[in-house]
Design a protein around this motif. Structure first.
Motif, PDB file in Angstrom:
ATOM      1  N   ARG A 268       6.610 -12.273  -4.151  1.00  0.00           N
ATOM      2  CA  ARG A 268       6.800 -12.133  -2.630  1.00  0.00           C
ATOM      3  C   ARG A 268       5.381 -11.802  -2.268  1.00  0.00           C
ATOM      4  NH1 ARG A 268       8.187 -12.335   2.498  1.00  0.00           N
ATOM      5  NH2 ARG A 268       8.307 -10.127   3.603  1.00  0.00           N
ATOM      6  N   TYR A 269       5.000 -11.008  -3.279  1.00  0.00           N
ATOM      7  CA  TYR A 269       3.199 -11.035  -2.850  1.00  0.00           C
ATOM      8  C   TYR A 269       2.607 -12.162  -2.578  1.00  0.00           C
ATOM      9  CZ  TYR A 269      -1.701  -9.914  -3.089  1.00  0.00           C
ATOM     10  OH  TYR A 269      -2.806  -9.603  -2.451  1.00  0.00           O
ATOM     11  N   ASP A 270       2.732 -12.912  -2.994  1.00  0.00           N
ATOM     12  CA  ASP A 270       1.730 -14.538  -2.739  1.00  0.00           C
ATOM     13  C   ASP A 270       2.328 -15.007  -1.641  1.00  0.00           C
ATOM     14  OD1 ASP A 270       0.207 -16.679  -3.947  1.00  0.00           O
ATOM     15  OD2 ASP A 270       2.238 -17.936  -4.397  1.00  0.00           O
ATOM     16  N   ALA A 271       3.450 -15.138  -1.593  1.00  0.00           N
ATOM     17  CA  ALA A 271       4.169 -15.433   0.046  1.00  0.00           C
ATOM     18  C   ALA A 271       3.761 -14.966   0.673  1.00  0.00           C
ATOM     19  CB  ALA A 271       5.672 -15.444   0.135  1.00  0.00           C
ATOM     20  N   LEU A 272       3.635 -13.602   1.044  1.00  0.00           N
ATOM     21  CA  LEU A 272       2.944 -12.708   2.449  1.00  0.00           C
ATOM     22  C   LEU A 272       1.540 -12.859   2.089  1.00  0.00           C
ATOM     23  CD1 LEU A 272       4.307  -9.159   1.224  1.00  0.00           C
ATOM     24  CD2 LEU A 272       5.239 -10.673   3.177  1.00  0.00           C
ATOM     25  N   LEU A 273       0.678 -13.197   1.275  1.00  0.00           N
ATOM     26  CA  LEU A 273      -0.787 -13.621   1.453  1.00  0.00           C
ATOM     27  C   LEU A 273      -0.281 -14.704   1.520  1.00  0.00           C
ATOM     28  CD1 LEU A 273      -3.545 -12.021  -0.058  1.00  0.00           C
ATOM     29  CD2 LEU A 273      -3.029 -13.817  -1.782  1.00  0.00           C
ATOM     30  N   ARG A 274      -0.885 -16.025   1.264  1.00  0.00           N
ATOM     31  CA  ARG A 274      -0.412 -17.156   2.042  1.00  0.00           C
ATOM     32  C   ARG A 274       0.803 -16.928   3.114  1.00  0.00           C
ATOM     33  NH1 ARG A 274       3.390 -20.679  -0.316  1.00  0.00           N
ATOM     34  NH2 ARG A 274       3.712 -18.945  -1.665  1.00  0.00           N
ATOM     35  N   GLY A 275       0.543 -16.333   3.835  1.00  0.00           N
ATOM     36  CA  GLY A 275       1.641 -15.974   5.379  1.00  0.00           C
ATOM     37  C   GLY A 275       0.113 -15.217   5.944  1.00  0.00           C
ATOM     38  N   ASP A 276      -0.797 -14.646   5.669  1.00  0.00           N
ATOM     39  CA  ASP A 276      -1.537 -13.804   6.475  1.00  0.00           C
ATOM     40  C   ASP A 276      -3.171 -14.251   6.413  1.00  0.00           C
ATOM     41  OD1 ASP A 276      -3.628 -11.821   7.056  1.00  0.00           O
ATOM     42  OD2 ASP A 276      -1.645 -10.446   5.944  1.00  0.00           O
ATOM     43  N   ASP A 277      -3.610 -14.591   7.810  1.00  0.00           N
ATOM     44  CA  ASP A 277      -4.653 -15.524   7.747  1.00  0.00           C
ATOM     45  C   ASP A 277      -5.716 -14.573   7.672  1.00  0.00           C
ATOM     46  OD1 ASP A 277      -3.323 -17.739   8.278  1.00  0.00           O
ATOM     47  OD2 ASP A 277      -3.523 -17.759  10.658  1.00  0.00           O
ATOM     48  N   ALA A 278      -5.750 -13.670   8.037  1.00  0.00           N
ATOM     49  CA  ALA A 278      -6.905 -12.440   7.506  1.00  0.00           C
ATOM     50  C   ALA A 278      -7.150 -12.627   5.805  1.00  0.00           C
ATOM     51  CB  ALA A 278      -6.735 -11.131   8.560  1.00  0.00           C
TER      52      ALA A 278
ATOM     53  N   GLY B 212      -2.875   5.644  -6.905  1.00  0.00           N
ATOM     54  CA  GLY B 212      -1.581   6.334  -5.877  1.00  0.00           C
ATOM     55  C   GLY B 212      -0.649   6.447  -6.146  1.00  0.00           C
ATOM     56  N   GLU B 213       0.003   6.504  -4.801  1.00  0.00           N
ATOM     57  CA  GLU B 213       1.471   7.104  -5.809  1.00  0.00           C
ATOM     58  C   GLU B 213       2.554   6.335  -6.281  1.00  0.00           C
ATOM     59  OE1 GLU B 213       3.654   7.284  -1.753  1.00  0.00           O
ATOM     60  OE2 GLU B 213       2.046   5.749  -1.038  1.00  0.00           O
ATOM     61  N   VAL B 214       3.562   6.511  -6.291  1.00  0.00           N
ATOM     62  CA  VAL B 214       4.815   5.700  -7.158  1.00  0.00           C
ATOM     63  C   VAL B 214       5.391   5.167  -5.859  1.00  0.00           C
ATOM     64  CG1 VAL B 214       6.993   5.845  -8.428  1.00  0.00           C
ATOM     65  CG2 VAL B 214       4.291   6.568  -9.717  1.00  0.00           C
ATOM     66  N   VAL B 215       5.664   4.135  -6.282  1.00  0.00           N
ATOM     67  CA  VAL B 215       6.225   2.812  -4.916  1.00  0.00           C
ATOM     68  C   VAL B 215       7.671   2.132  -5.620  1.00  0.00           C
ATOM     69  CG1 VAL B 215       4.660   3.599  -3.498  1.00  0.00           C
ATOM     70  CG2 VAL B 215       5.111   1.156  -4.878  1.00  0.00           C
ATOM     71  N   PRO B 216       9.265   2.036  -4.668  1.00  0.00           N
ATOM     72  CA  PRO B 216       9.614   1.380  -5.267  1.00  0.00           C
ATOM     73  C   PRO B 216       9.394   0.059  -5.582  1.00  0.00           C
ATOM     74  CG  PRO B 216      10.884   2.739  -3.177  1.00  0.00           C
ATOM     75  CD  PRO B 216       8.661   3.373  -3.669  1.00  0.00           C
ATOM     76  N   LEU B 217       9.756  -0.875  -6.109  1.00  0.00           N
ATOM     77  CA  LEU B 217       9.281  -2.348  -6.600  1.00  0.00           C
ATOM     78  C   LEU B 217       9.936  -2.907  -5.100  1.00  0.00           C
ATOM     79  CD1 LEU B 217      10.190  -2.593  -9.398  1.00  0.00           C
ATOM     80  CD2 LEU B 217       8.311  -2.009  -9.127  1.00  0.00           C
ATOM     81  N   ASP B 218      10.654  -2.531  -4.430  1.00  0.00           N
ATOM     82  CA  ASP B 218      11.207  -3.453  -3.790  1.00  0.00           C
ATOM     83  C   ASP B 218      10.150  -3.307  -1.892  1.00  0.00           C
ATOM     84  OD1 ASP B 218      11.932  -1.138  -2.627  1.00  0.00           O
ATOM     85  OD2 ASP B 218      13.643  -1.274  -2.093  1.00  0.00           O
ATOM     86  N   VAL B 219       8.590  -2.432  -1.760  1.00  0.00           N
ATOM     87  CA  VAL B 219       8.476  -2.124  -0.847  1.00  0.00           C
ATOM     88  C   VAL B 219       6.809  -2.659  -2.071  1.00  0.00           C
ATOM     89  CG1 VAL B 219       9.712  -0.707   0.412  1.00  0.00           C
ATOM     90  CG2 VAL B 219       8.186   0.581  -1.527  1.00  0.00           C
ATOM     91  N   LEU B 220       6.540  -2.470  -2.989  1.00  0.00           N
ATOM     92  CA  LEU B 220       5.046  -2.929  -3.711  1.00  0.00           C
ATOM     93  C   LEU B 220       4.442  -3.848  -3.042  1.00  0.00           C
ATOM     94  CD1 LEU B 220       3.261  -2.051  -5.494  1.00  0.00           C
ATOM     95  CD2 LEU B 220       4.188  -3.132  -7.262  1.00  0.00           C
ATOM     96  N   PRO B 221       4.751  -5.002  -2.538  1.00  0.00           N
ATOM     97  CA  PRO B 221       4.445  -6.247  -1.963  1.00  0.00           C
ATOM     98  C   PRO B 221       4.170  -5.909  -0.809  1.00  0.00           C
ATOM     99  CG  PRO B 221       6.804  -6.788  -3.407  1.00  0.00           C
ATOM    100  CD  PRO B 221       6.467  -5.424  -3.862  1.00  0.00           C
ATOM    101  N   ASP B 222       4.227  -4.972   0.155  1.00  0.00           N
ATOM    102  CA  ASP B 222       3.492  -4.789   1.525  1.00  0.00           C
ATOM    103  C   ASP B 222       2.840  -3.852   1.080  1.00  0.00           C
ATOM    104  OD1 ASP B 222       5.986  -6.118   3.367  1.00  0.00           O
ATOM    105  OD2 ASP B 222       7.290  -4.789   1.565  1.00  0.00           O
ATOM    106  N   VAL B 223       2.303  -3.126  -0.088  1.00  0.00           N
ATOM    107  CA  VAL B 223       2.194  -1.815  -0.422  1.00  0.00           C
ATOM    108  C   VAL B 223       0.458  -2.539  -0.653  1.00  0.00           C
ATOM    109  CG1 VAL B 223       1.042   0.013  -1.662  1.00  0.00           C
ATOM    110  CG2 VAL B 223       3.658  -0.028  -0.765  1.00  0.00           C
ATOM    111  N   LEU B 224       0.174  -3.444  -1.411  1.00  0.00           N
ATOM    112  CA  LEU B 224      -0.831  -4.417  -2.241  1.00  0.00           C
ATOM    113  C   LEU B 224      -1.080  -4.771  -1.340  1.00  0.00           C
ATOM    114  CD1 LEU B 224       0.598  -5.721  -5.174  1.00  0.00           C
ATOM    115  CD2 LEU B 224      -0.555  -4.122  -5.628  1.00  0.00           C
ATOM    116  N   MET B 225      -0.291  -5.445  -0.213  1.00  0.00           N
ATOM    117  CA  MET B 225      -0.749  -6.103   1.481  1.00  0.00           C
ATOM    118  C   MET B 225      -1.912  -4.970   1.829  1.00  0.00           C
ATOM    119  SD  MET B 225       0.579  -9.459   1.492  1.00  0.00           S
ATOM    120  CE  MET B 225      -0.103  -9.741   3.357  1.00  0.00           C
ATOM    121  N   ALA B 226      -0.944  -4.050   2.459  1.00  0.00           N
ATOM    122  CA  ALA B 226      -1.524  -2.971   3.100  1.00  0.00           C
ATOM    123  C   ALA B 226      -3.387  -2.523   2.749  1.00  0.00           C
ATOM    124  CB  ALA B 226      -0.915  -1.802   3.478  1.00  0.00           C
ATOM    125  N   LEU B 227      -3.128  -2.597   0.359  1.00  0.00           N
ATOM    126  CA  LEU B 227      -4.437  -2.196   0.350  1.00  0.00           C
ATOM    127  C   LEU B 227      -5.079  -3.370   0.697  1.00  0.00           C
ATOM    128  CD1 LEU B 227      -3.246   0.074  -2.210  1.00  0.00           C
ATOM    129  CD2 LEU B 227      -3.468   0.851  -1.082  1.00  0.00           C
TER     130      LEU B 227
END
Length: 295
Positions: A121-131, A176-191
């Motif tokens: 999921r992180y890879d998919a989000l990354l590939r869709g983010d031009d910045a 950082g904080e302990v987060v649910p796995l289903d939001v972890l890709p979005d957290v990594l993207m934000a960081l």
């Protein structure tokens, strides 16, 4: 803060090869080391047709092909097309930044959580983010599934699972904080976006290059969760049992170099997928379990 740099990194990719004495060297990035068997079969064909015939495993669980022709610092378009035909170059714009390591047996044997979906999921989000295509090719995300096999790896961003559904986030040396796995890709993207915003220039490749080792990237710092303080012994060579009753085989690769006979031997035993490890070896997962031996 590390010594200041005034240039971007020079880690190779397919569209940005490293020009060595024997020709161009290209790197193909595998998310979590996952390698479809058909892609490896195709890649060794390409290596024999255009390069020195070998496929090399890297310590970031990626693949390299060398000895390729080069003109003006690039490999010919026909070679790029052949490499792309393996399926291992899903994004030309983001090829250099798809650096994601995952515990090789995650979701199959041991560990606290299956982190393969997080990585995908992180890879998919990354590939869709031009910045985020602007990140350094050395910028690395490391996901340890709670067994501790990657917890000591130097990283830019990452997480360590603390139970089946949660992980503690990392940025450089900070926790950082302990987060649910289903939001972890979005957290990594934000960081990753925060790092991109605060870095002073292209010479800042890593979170730890920043002042205070990148504390500003994490923002809200937390104490390290006791459940992340684990270490795993090196994965032994040979056959092991998966949690689902199937088997896996861990195969060492001398010097991390695969030639045609090595690839043929691996593919003769492999299923649909192999996993390249950060120790320059290969796991053949999801194999039929061997029947118990009788006296």
């Amino acid at each position: 803060m590390s010594a200041a740099r005034d240039r971007a990194d020079r880690c190779p990719g397919v569209l940005r090869p490293w020009i060595a004495d024997d020709g161009a060297l290209v790197r193909l990035r595998l998310v979590g080391g996952r390698l479809p068997s058909r892609a490896l079969a195709r890649l060794v064909d390409v290596a024999e047709r255009h390069g020195d015939g070998t496929v090399t495993l890297t310590r970031r669980a990626n693949l390299q092909v060398r000895g390729l022709a080069a003109h003006d610092g690039r490999v010919p378009p026909a070679v790029v097309d052949d490499l792309e035909s393996t399926g291992l170059l899903p994004s030309r714009t983001h090829e250099l930044v798809r650096n994601v390591m995952v515990s090789p047996l995650s979701g199959r044997s041991g560990g606290l959580a299956d982190l393969r979906p997080v990585a995908e999921r992180y890879d998919a989000l990354l590939r869709g983010d031009d910045a985020l295509a602007e990140l350094s090719a050395r910028f690395l995300v490391v996901l340890d599934d709670g067994r501790g096999d990657l917890v000591d790896r130097t990283l830019d961003l990452g997480a360590v699972a603390v139970d089946a559904g949660h992980a503690q986030v990392r940025a450089g040396r900070h926790w950082g904080e302990v987060v649910p796995l289903d939001v972890l890709p979005d957290v990594l993207m934000a960081l990753a976006h925060r790092f991109r915003r605060v870095r002073p220039g292209v010479g800042t490749w890593h979170v730890d290059d920043l002042p205070e080792h990148g504390a500003a990237v994490m923002g809200d710092l937390h104490a390290r969760d006791l459940r992340t303080q684990v270490r795993a012994l090196p994965l032994p060579e040979g056959v092991g049992r998966q949690d689902d009753g199937l088997a896996y085989e861990h195969v060492t690769v001398p010097d991390g170099v695969l030639r045609r006979p090595d690839v043929d031997a691996l593919l003769a035993r492999a299923g649909a997928e192999l996993v390249v490890t950060p120790w320059r070896s290969v796991v053949l997962p999801d194999l039929p379990a061997r029947p118990p031996e009788t006296a």
